[in-house]
Design a protein around this motif. Sequence first.
Motif, PDB file in Angstrom:
ATOM      1  N   VAL A   7       0.834  -1.198   0.000  1.00 36.10           N
ATOM      2  CA  VAL A   7       0.000   0.000   0.000  1.00 36.10           C
ATOM      3  C   VAL A   7       0.873   1.254   0.000  1.00 36.10           C
ATOM      4  N   GLN A   8       1.891   1.272   0.845  1.00 35.09           N
ATOM      5  CA  GLN A   8       2.753   2.438   0.928  1.00 35.09           C
ATOM      6  C   GLN A   8       3.494   2.675  -0.389  1.00 35.09           C
ATOM      7  N   LEU A   9       3.935   1.608  -1.034  1.00 35.67           N
ATOM      8  CA  LEU A   9       4.610   1.747  -2.326  1.00 35.67           C
ATOM      9  C   LEU A   9       3.664   2.344  -3.360  1.00 35.67           C
ATOM     10  N   ALA A  10       2.420   1.861  -3.406  1.00 38.08           N
ATOM     11  CA  ALA A  10       1.449   2.398  -4.355  1.00 38.08           C
ATOM     12  C   ALA A  10       1.169   3.870  -4.077  1.00 38.08           C
ATOM     13  N   TYR A  11       1.093   4.233  -2.812  1.00 34.61           N
ATOM     14  CA  TYR A  11       0.853   5.630  -2.441  1.00 34.61           C
ATOM     15  C   TYR A  11       2.033   6.514  -2.849  1.00 34.61           C
ATOM     16  N   GLN A  12       3.251   6.038  -2.613  1.00 30.88           N
ATOM     17  CA  GLN A  12       4.438   6.816  -2.963  1.00 30.88           C
ATOM     18  C   GLN A  12       4.546   7.049  -4.466  1.00 30.88           C
ATOM     19  N   GLN A  13       3.951   6.174  -5.256  1.00 29.79           N
ATOM     20  CA  GLN A  13       4.024   6.311  -6.707  1.00 29.79           C
ATOM     21  C   GLN A  13       3.054   7.342  -7.262  1.00 29.79           C
ATOM     22  N   LEU A  14       2.134   7.827  -6.421  1.00 30.03           N
ATOM     23  CA  LEU A  14       1.246   8.895  -6.849  1.00 30.03           C
ATOM     24  C   LEU A  14       2.002  10.210  -6.971  1.00 30.03           C
ATOM     25  N   GLU A  15       1.562  11.053  -7.894  1.00 31.26           N
ATOM     26  CA  GLU A  15       2.088  12.410  -7.972  1.00 31.26           C
ATOM     27  C   GLU A  15       1.581  13.211  -6.766  1.00 31.26           C
ATOM     28  N   PRO A  16       2.290  14.290  -6.373  1.00 31.89           N
ATOM     29  CA  PRO A  16       1.844  15.082  -5.213  1.00 31.89           C
ATOM     30  C   PRO A  16       0.395  15.544  -5.313  1.00 31.89           C
ATOM     31  N   GLY A  17      -0.025  15.968  -6.490  1.00 30.23           N
ATOM     32  CA  GLY A  17      -1.407  16.400  -6.659  1.00 30.23           C
ATOM     33  C   GLY A  17      -2.390  15.265  -6.475  1.00 30.23           C
ATOM     34  N   GLU A  18      -2.004  14.059  -6.890  1.00 30.51           N
ATOM     35  CA  GLU A  18      -2.866  12.896  -6.703  1.00 30.51           C
ATOM     36  C   GLU A  18      -2.978  12.533  -5.225  1.00 30.51           C
ATOM     37  N   ARG A  19      -1.875  12.651  -4.500  1.00 28.28           N
ATOM     38  CA  ARG A  19      -1.936  12.390  -3.058  1.00 28.28           C
ATOM     39  C   ARG A  19      -2.872  13.388  -2.380  1.00 28.28           C
ATOM     40  N   ARG A  20      -2.778  14.640  -2.784  1.00 23.26           N
ATOM     41  CA  ARG A  20      -3.683  15.662  -2.216  1.00 23.26           C
ATOM     42  C   ARG A  20      -5.131  15.297  -2.498  1.00 23.26           C
ATOM     43  N   ASP A  21      -5.426  14.908  -3.739  1.00 27.02           N
ATOM     44  CA  ASP A  21      -6.802  14.551  -4.090  1.00 27.02           C
ATOM     45  C   ASP A  21      -7.272  13.321  -3.320  1.00 27.02           C
ATOM     46  N   LEU A  22      -6.384  12.358  -3.112  1.00 21.21           N
ATOM     47  CA  LEU A  22      -6.739  11.168  -2.344  1.00 21.21           C
ATOM     48  C   LEU A  22      -7.106  11.542  -0.918  1.00 21.21           C
ATOM     49  N   HIS A  23      -6.305  12.378  -0.279  1.00 16.08           N
ATOM     50  CA  HIS A  23      -6.598  12.774   1.099  1.00 16.08           C
ATOM     51  C   HIS A  23      -7.871  13.621   1.175  1.00 16.08           C
ATOM     52  N   ASN A  24      -8.123  14.444   0.144  1.00 13.34           N
ATOM     53  CA  ASN A  24      -9.370  15.215   0.124  1.00 13.34           C
ATOM     54  C   ASN A  24     -10.581  14.286   0.041  1.00 13.34           C
ATOM     55  N   LEU A  25     -10.471  13.223  -0.751  1.00 13.53           N
ATOM     56  CA  LEU A  25     -11.571  12.269  -0.850  1.00 13.53           C
ATOM     57  C   LEU A  25     -11.771  11.535   0.477  1.00 13.53           C
ATOM     58  N   LEU A  26     -10.668  11.166   1.131  1.00 12.91           N
ATOM     59  CA  LEU A  26     -10.773  10.535   2.450  1.00 12.91           C
ATOM     60  C   LEU A  26     -11.462  11.468   3.449  1.00 12.91           C
ATOM     61  N   ARG A  27     -11.103  12.756   3.412  1.00 11.66           N
ATOM     62  CA  ARG A  27     -11.726  13.715   4.325  1.00 11.66           C
ATOM     63  C   ARG A  27     -13.208  13.895   4.009  1.00 11.66           C
ATOM     64  N   TRP A  28     -13.577  13.829   2.737  1.00  9.00           N
ATOM     65  CA  TRP A  28     -14.965  14.024   2.335  1.00  9.00           C
ATOM     66  C   TRP A  28     -15.852  12.893   2.846  1.00  9.00           C
ATOM     67  N   PHE A  29     -15.299  11.694   2.917  1.00  9.38           N
ATOM     68  CA  PHE A  29     -16.049  10.547   3.418  1.00  9.38           C
ATOM     69  C   PHE A  29     -16.061  10.474   4.948  1.00  9.38           C
ATOM     70  N   ARG A  30     -15.082  11.075   5.607  1.00  7.95           N
ATOM     71  CA  ARG A  30     -14.878  10.847   7.035  1.00  7.95           C
ATOM     72  C   ARG A  30     -16.088  11.171   7.904  1.00  7.95           C
ATOM     73  N   PRO A  31     -16.811  12.287   7.668  1.00  8.86           N
ATOM     74  CA  PRO A  31     -17.956  12.563   8.554  1.00  8.86           C
ATOM     75  C   PRO A  31     -19.011  11.468   8.543  1.00  8.86           C
ATOM     76  N   GLY A  32     -19.087  10.698   7.461  1.00  8.79           N
ATOM     77  CA  GLY A  32     -20.060   9.610   7.389  1.00  8.79           C
ATOM     78  C   GLY A  32     -19.553   8.297   7.939  1.00  8.79           C
TER      79      GLY A  32
END
Length: 296
Positions: free
Chosen positions: A258-283
């Motif tokens: 998992v960590q290797l796959a995450y590290q292979q993302l571009e910085p902007g993709e990592r930001r978008d991934l964390h934004n999606l995680l935050r969007w789901f978190r309240p639910g």
Amino acid sequence: MSVPAMIFHLLLEQLARHPLPRIPEAAAVMEDPQQVAAFADSGKDQGILNYIYLFHALMSAPLIAPGDVVLDLACGPANQLLRHARLHPDAHFVGMDASMRMLALAEQNLREAGVHNVSLQQGDMTRLDGMAAASTDVVLCSMSLHHLMDNTALQHCMQQIARILRPLGGVYLADFGRLKRRATQRFFAYDRMDLQSPAFTADFLNSLQAAFSLTELQQAAAMLANAPACFHTALAPFMVVLRSASRRVVDPGLQQRVQLAYQQLEPGERRDLHNLLRWFRPGGLRLPDGLVLTDG
């Protein structure tokens, strides 16, 4: 994505009373060469959907144990399937799609990636021909249920999933939810037009219009023996996830992959991934226990 504009549209969704009427897609099977190519390209490395495929792979990771037989419904060109197969090299995956054009692309992508724990099969997700009863440990379907023609087809799909699942089997079903305003649908479809092909943008809008409502998805999933928990993005069900309880403990090998796959993302993709995680978190949908994403 313009976050202030997104929040504006999502707040207006709160004021609307009912979901829009559903507009089924013109064709249940994607065979148009331009559409197929646009969809396939969007999911490749650094494609606009790349981080979303990793999101679904992370969220479904605790369901898939070594030795499992896993069915990926409507696998398309196997961009999502590749994510799953690489994270779980000790499981066997079956990618099913109704489109021979998609399966040809999937076979090519799997061969080029050197992934060998996947087999491909043509099939209709409302029938699952060739899949024996109680033969499958996990069923996955990511962003494809909206291709079904109507609510009856959605229920048939769930009945077939229930038929092929083994006792204590798991499901991970993710899709768009039907929004309440055309303007919100257009916002999400057109917001990143500069990064999308015209064919992808048109297909994105069609997918949002064809999405089932949150209630329809929940009622269909209730037909499964062990009804999965339902999660959706905050303020509006732009994306809905139906997920079974965990079936394994995350071990160091899975965390490392998992960590290797995450590290292979571009910085902007990592930001978008964390934004999606935050969007789901309240639910209540969070990164599964045992998985950690570090930028160091």
